[in-house]
Motif scaffolding. Structure first.
Motif, short mmCIF file in Angstrom:
data_model
loop_
_atom_site.label_atom_id
_atom_site.label_comp_id
_atom_site.label_asym_id
_atom_site.label_seq_id
_atom_site.Cartn_x
_atom_site.Cartn_y
_atom_site.Cartn_z
N ASP A 54 0.83 -1.20 0.00
CA ASP A 54 0.00 0.00 0.00
C ASP A 54 0.86 1.25 0.00
N GLN B 198 -10.21 5.20 -4.05
CA GLN B 198 -10.64 4.06 -3.25
C GLN B 198 -11.50 4.56 -2.11
N SER C 214 -6.98 -3.38 -7.75
CA SER C 214 -6.92 -3.02 -6.33
C SER C 214 -7.29 -4.22 -5.47
#
Ligand code: MFK
Length: 187
Positions: free
Chosen positions: A44, A68, A108
């Protein structure tokens, strides 16, 4: 890492068959690992540093700038707004732009698994036209992992997170070593 059984694909509100072909459907016995551990946090952080991505980067002026909005297990939600630069037919989103948004969303969900994946195969169904100015609400999830292969499905809705599905997708992502990205940059 714990694992649970592969869940069944989402329903098909339109009555049309689901998006996954045999190449994007996990084989019997594939499982969905629980996302966990320091690997995911490391990934991340590295990804957060990269803002040139056409899908999610802030420095890509005509990019999609997908944001996101949530992660629950392997399910990742996000959204983006269709700009004039994203048109195909006048006033409507280009199908390739919607496919890109799905690639981003599915990607993702794959990265949440804690390893490095690239898209090997991407299948899309375009269910409804998407006007410029629309916000597309994206949702993707993993349907199974088998060795290096991760199977994902996703959808993009308009009018709200529970609005009608405009695009849906199924994909096969392939796990790659970190060198995959170094090699591509030097190429
Ligand atoms: C928060 C962060 C979010 C990040 C989101 C990012 C989203 C964007 C994601 C992308 O768009 S990534 C960019 C687009 N994709 C690429 O550039 C990948 C280009 N392709 C490759 O680099 C290689 O072809 C690949 C790494 C996918 C596979 O090459 P390998 O030599 O490592 O593996 P190989 O070809 O032996 O395939 C491994 C297995 O996968 C299978 N496979 C590979 N590609 C396939 C395919 N297209 N369809 C079906 N199966 C496929 C292959 O048959 C084989 O199955 P088996 O192990 O059962 O024999």
């Amino acid at each position: 890492m714990t694992a649970r059984s592969t869940g069944s694909p989402s329903g098909s509100p339109s009555g049309r068959p689901g998006p996954a072909s045999s190449r994007t459907t996990p084989p019997p016995g594939a499982t969905v690992p629980e996302p966990s551990g320091p690997d995911r946090r490391d990934l991340d952080l590295k990804l957060a540093d990269y803002d040139g991505c056409f899908g999610c980067g802030d420095q890509s002026s005509d990019g999609l700038r997908v944001k996101q909005t949530g992660i629950t297990g392997t399910e990742v939600t996000g959204e983006f707004t269709v700009l004039e630069a994203h048109q195909g037919a006048p006033g409507l989103a280009h199908g390739g732009v919607l496919a890109t948004a799905m690639d981003e969303s599915l990607g993702s969900s794959a990265w949440v698994l804690g390893k490095r994946y690239v898209t090997g195969r991407l299948e899309t169904d375009f269910m409804a036209p998407v006007p410029v100015g629309s916000t597309v609400y994206l949702r993707s999830w993993c349907t199974g992992v088998d060795g290096r292969k991760a199977y994902l499905q996703g959808e993009g809705r308009i009018g709200g997170p529970d609005g009608p599905i405009a695009v849906r997708a199924a994909a096969l992502f392939i796990e790659v070593p970190e060198e995959h990205f170094s090699r591509e940059r030097e190429g």
